[in-house]
Write an enzyme that holds these catalytic residues in place. Structure first.
Site, PDB file in Angstrom:
ATOM      1  N   HIS A 162      -3.184  24.461  17.021  1.00 43.01           N
ATOM      2  CA  HIS A 162      -4.218  25.015  16.147  1.00 43.01           C
ATOM      3  C   HIS A 162      -3.977  24.559  14.704  1.00 43.01           C
ATOM      4  CE1 HIS A 162      -7.313  28.334  16.874  1.00 43.01           C
ATOM      5  NE2 HIS A 162      -7.557  27.960  15.635  1.00 43.01           N
ATOM      6  N   SER A 178     -17.446  24.094  16.282  1.00 40.41           N
ATOM      7  CA  SER A 178     -16.779  25.387  16.384  1.00 40.41           C
ATOM      8  C   SER A 178     -17.773  26.499  16.686  1.00 40.41           C
ATOM      9  CB  SER A 178     -16.071  25.690  15.061  1.00 40.41           C
ATOM     10  OG  SER A 178     -15.658  27.038  15.013  1.00 40.41           O
TER      11      SER A 178
END
Lengths: 384, 384, 384, 384
Positions: free
Chosen positions: D255, D115
């Site tokens: 998500h 990330s």
């Protein structure tokens, strides 16, 4: 509008939080009167479940930027396609009643539909309002009473009439029967004072007229020049009749589940009605809106706007005008967020393609393998 | 009829209230005998769930005024399309038994179907009755017993025979097996005294005839001139056979979920049966009616009337004749309310267009985008 | 067979009663080993739910009288279309193990399928048996072991081989992993002694052969003249392959939910498989049978018989041979009752018309209004 | 890879065990941040339920032997079609953070998507990694920041860019609002230090760019030669646009239910997207994978691989690198087991025929009785 990240006094973030808060502060019988529905509350629950089942389809990289939630209806600007639904006695929730609601609606830039059974006078409400006011009308057997109410509201600056047509009688509200519900001291239908309809403590089971037919619209036209909106339609056939009668708008409504228990959820019948009206007049919907995304779902299925009911009273109960403002803000913010995440730049862009058809759960073998199947067949949703 | 706003002695407003009240006053094993069903009670539950799922479509501004719930069946006036279903031993619920029920049915203006296993004599019941009485008949292996019962009822003024055809044997009622249920002292099938069928304390597992076939109708015609109604049909094929055999009516029934556990809900098979009968004779239905709106749903799907069972016994248990009267009144009032809110002026107007098809939950992509879709395709409901 | 109204020692009336009784008397880890399934037990639950959803359509006045539950399979008379499913170690439930089960099956007049992992010797079981015995076979990597087992069973009088084909490896049984399950002292795969497969206390994770292909059938034919039945098929494609390979029968099975968690319920795939086999050989089914009516449902959807598994072990656990006899009796009595109430005189009469299609819950608008719709379109059920 | 029969330190056998374990060791607000979703978490639940509903069809006697779970994507070998999904701050779960995850992913032979909000530097992560690393990218308003991150990752040996396109804003995470969630001391977006995005304790509500459109892909191409994968697509239309824009892969994702509450489950839209892409680039999916069999289901419906998210963090929380290794092992072992039991020798063999269509629950009368029906009509699943 408010920002959901700047919550109200008690860390309330969702409309459910405001409902829970209201339940804490209201007397049990008042809570039941506001929150309850007819019969076993199947329709009340169905309204909510219909929205719970909706699946909105995000779209990406549309370059839309921050969305514009504003719309125009009956010639007026609305900051969001949301109005406050007509509800009796806002004074049950807060002493300031409809005056507080009008102030909150004004801050939110959305209309308020004032009930015939409002707890504050039309004049007081109008004084506080900065956004459009509409008058909800019951057509009583005694038409003189109805006519006088309309005239008074018109003089106070109300901009439209919302005729409730789903109440030839009052639905059986079992909670109220069990509680032997009576209006608390000081809560009264103040706009009916002197008309013979104002009950001295009980919710007025006013003299509804069960003989009402479509000619009532002509009668309304004869007593007022205000636009006439019919509230309480649930079938395409009735919507077509309303459209043919030249109404200025209709509200798809089952009276918040308070009339015929077992009536369909409003969202379920919305596509049929939107198709029947075919743009001849605005279509609004109430019943079950509890999130900003619900507003977008209703738009996608053919509504031009929605009415928000009980949650506004819950906001009033929790924190008066500020609470109602917060509630309207949560809905508007949620709508904006849902528009952003679905790439919907403006309200008019919301269409059936935003919705995931419930195909996977119920597809038939032959629904696939046909040209064009790759995209969900949005013709499924009649409003396309 | 009673007014739901003038409740019985204990503030009971719904049929569920009466069920709860009855459960409180009845002995556990008697409650289980009355309330229970066969096996795991899947069919018992399915009957109720089928009505829970119904969605009735309100219609507005019809000008219908107050509806007329009355109907005519077999040449007689019924105040509502409701009769009391045949049930054994009303004396289990109240000492006055079927006499109290007959008085209540008379006040309500609706027929009573008296069970072969009634706890009061046909003569006593007839004395109390002011509305039609029908006799429920089991065709025993010993036809003489059956014939004598019929003759006795006919002499007492009974107007029709309701032959139960779904009981070639008694379904397995697990609650009764667990309770080792026996009839309490004083509760007896008094009309079977001296026939060899009257058990001395156990519920008579009478000598049902598993060889019964369609010729039984001719036999009934040979022993009585009364109209013959078959009760216990669940398929269109059997309904067609009944119709071809010239019966005067049929009752769609799964014996209140007390025979084959796993049989379909009666409401689910009603459209198929109504279509098969095609008006050749009246179609009645029992099983799962718990609200006035349920009666309207059954009418909309093709029934001419319904039978109301357990709730009447619950009324008896709670308050004798008055309780039974209240229960019938709640149903009739609810029917009237549902008719008003759906714009149904008379019983004969109830049709498939009153029902919301379960489209939203299960629509296929191809159900939309076709001409005429705006209105729900009521051809879905075969009874149209 | 036993009469459900003459229950076992503890007032047990249903198979659920026997399950509850077994859970009380068995050690927790043994209960988990018997009752549990693979993974999250979704398939285990699905097997049951598939039968729960079935709706059987009663038929009336057929004149059928008391039904005949008997059938013939592989040239032998069965008192009911039910056999005992292969399960390891009946000695876990009762010291007499498979000997007690064989006695019970004999009384019930139904076959017993003996597991390769039986807790009693084939010879002892054969001594006790009066109804057909079949041998369940795992084809090990070491074919010699498998061949010797088959020869031994054949000599003991076993009449058929049931080759389990759904276990190229053992499914992940989470309950057993959590319990670190080991076979109790004295419980052993006695027929594997000396083969190298007999584990000294753990359930033998025998050397299953993951390379197995359809040639295994030829190999079985080369070592035995017994009929060969394949157990563990769940697709029509595999059933066609089995049929083409000339097997003498197939068992639709997901190993009682003990192999691939997420596999379909056996009842759900039965119609597809029955259609694929098209009568070329008998089709049996196991998994989820918990009532006599479930047997009838399986017959109606295309099975020639069913295998009953865990409930027989529960009967053994509760009351040894008598308990197993009771369990088989409850199923046979329930089948007889269901046949009577659906007017099914003989097993061969059970067809798709006995089943209510799930139309009401999922009908499409176009399913109605067409000729012939009055009766449910039984072509829905492929086995018609 | 690990063997599920050799569990981790605390007898943890399933991903649910690791979730429960993580909930025990993590602070409540950290648990909520990791486990929670947007709004009422309807999409979060839908992701899981979609996999729960899948029914995989076992195939027998394929002779396939032990399956090969390996695959190739973007020119690299993966030991299984699984990668670690991008998630912020692995250091919330364990001090070693992404370094531990990289070690675990390396042992499992599967890629790690790092990330932008990683808690460890790209360089440290790269040092530990032995399997491919991909960089998850948010395209900030300040493109310079984004460009520098990409360059740094590229220099560290990252092999692909995963552009998150479903976050023009951050979804409303109610749990975090209620908890007033702030990052614990020491947990920081260390790769953003000095960029102005690194918040001093709160989760950085970075300056997402709501104006982003499809030109962002050209921009990414202009700053990097790495393959570009778009993450966050949920419609076939967007997938076609992505495909037309020449992306190197797409990730079907909502998500993890953290953006638009009410968005469809990823598995539900996968067939539509796989059909739209039609093989033009790899299709990955995240959201709801909790078993090895779920991976096979996703492959069968058109995915080339899946991303596993929260469970990896749960493994980290419970036992650092070993825990993450265990979690990846459970999934890989489960995939291998499911492939064995469905006769799927290699990943590329997984197709729509592995899936049982939900026919029984929703079949229409006309779905049967047609040629070819014996096998489920796999054309139902668009990816065939």
């Amino acid at each position: 509008m408010s920002d959901a990240s700047a919550p109200g006094p008690a860390g309330l973030f969702t409309l459910a939080d405001y409902a829970a808060g209201a339940q804490r502060v209201l007397d049990r019988d008042v809570w039941d009167f506001v929150a309850g529905g007819a019969g076993e509350e199947r329709t009340l629950a169905a309204n909510l479940e219909a929205f719970d089942r909706v699946r909105l389809r995000p779209r990406v990289l549309t370059g839309a930027g921050a969305p514009d939630t504003a719309t125009r209806l009956l010639g007026r600007h609305w900051a969001a396609p949301v109005a406050v639904a007509p509800m009796a006695y806002h004074t049950l929730a807060h002493p300031a009643g409809e005056v507080a609601t009008a102030l909150a609606a004004g801050k939110a830039g959305v209309p308020l539909v004032v009930s015939t059974f409002a707890g504050r006078t039309f004049e007081d409400i109008a004084m506080a309002a900065s956004a459009p006011l509409w008058l909800q009308v019951y057509c009583f057997r005694d038409r003189t009473t109805t006519r006088r109410l309309i005239e008074r509201a018109e003089q106070a600056g109300f901009e439209a009439l919302v005729l409730t047509v789903d109440a030839p009688l009052l639905g059986s509200r079992v909670r109220d029967l069990r509680n032997d519900f009576r209006l608390p001291q000081g809560v009264e239908p103040v706009n009916l004072t002197g008309t013979g309809f104002a009950s001295p403590g009980r919710h007025a089971r006013a003299e509804f007229d069960p003989m009402l037919d479509w000619s009532v619209i002509d009668w309304l036209r004869s007593v007022s020049t205000l636009p006439v909106i019919l509230k309480g339609l649930l079938t395409g056939a009735d919507a077509r009749r309303a459209s043919a009668a030249g109404v200025d708008g209709i509200v798809v409504s089952n009276h918040g589940g308070r009339q015929l228990d077992g009536a369909p959820a409003t969202l379920e019948v919305l596509p049929e009605i939107a198709a029947a009206v075919a743009g001849a007049c605005p279509v609004l919907l109430d019943g079950g809106i509890r999130r900003g995304a619900d507003v977008l779902a209703a738009l996608a299925l053919g509504a031009d706007a929605v009415l928000l009911g009980r949650p506004v009273l819950y906001g009033l109960a929790v924190d008066g005008e500020d609470g109602a403002t917060q509630v309207l803000g949560i809905v508007a913010d949620g709508l904006s967020e849902a528009m952003t995440l679905t790439g919907t730049a403006v309200v008019a862009d919301a269409g059936a393609e935003l919705l995931q058809p419930p195909a996977t759960r119920c597809a038939t073998p032959r629904a696939a393998g046909r040209p064009g199947f790759e995209d969900p067949d949005t013709s499924y949703w009649p409003h396309s």
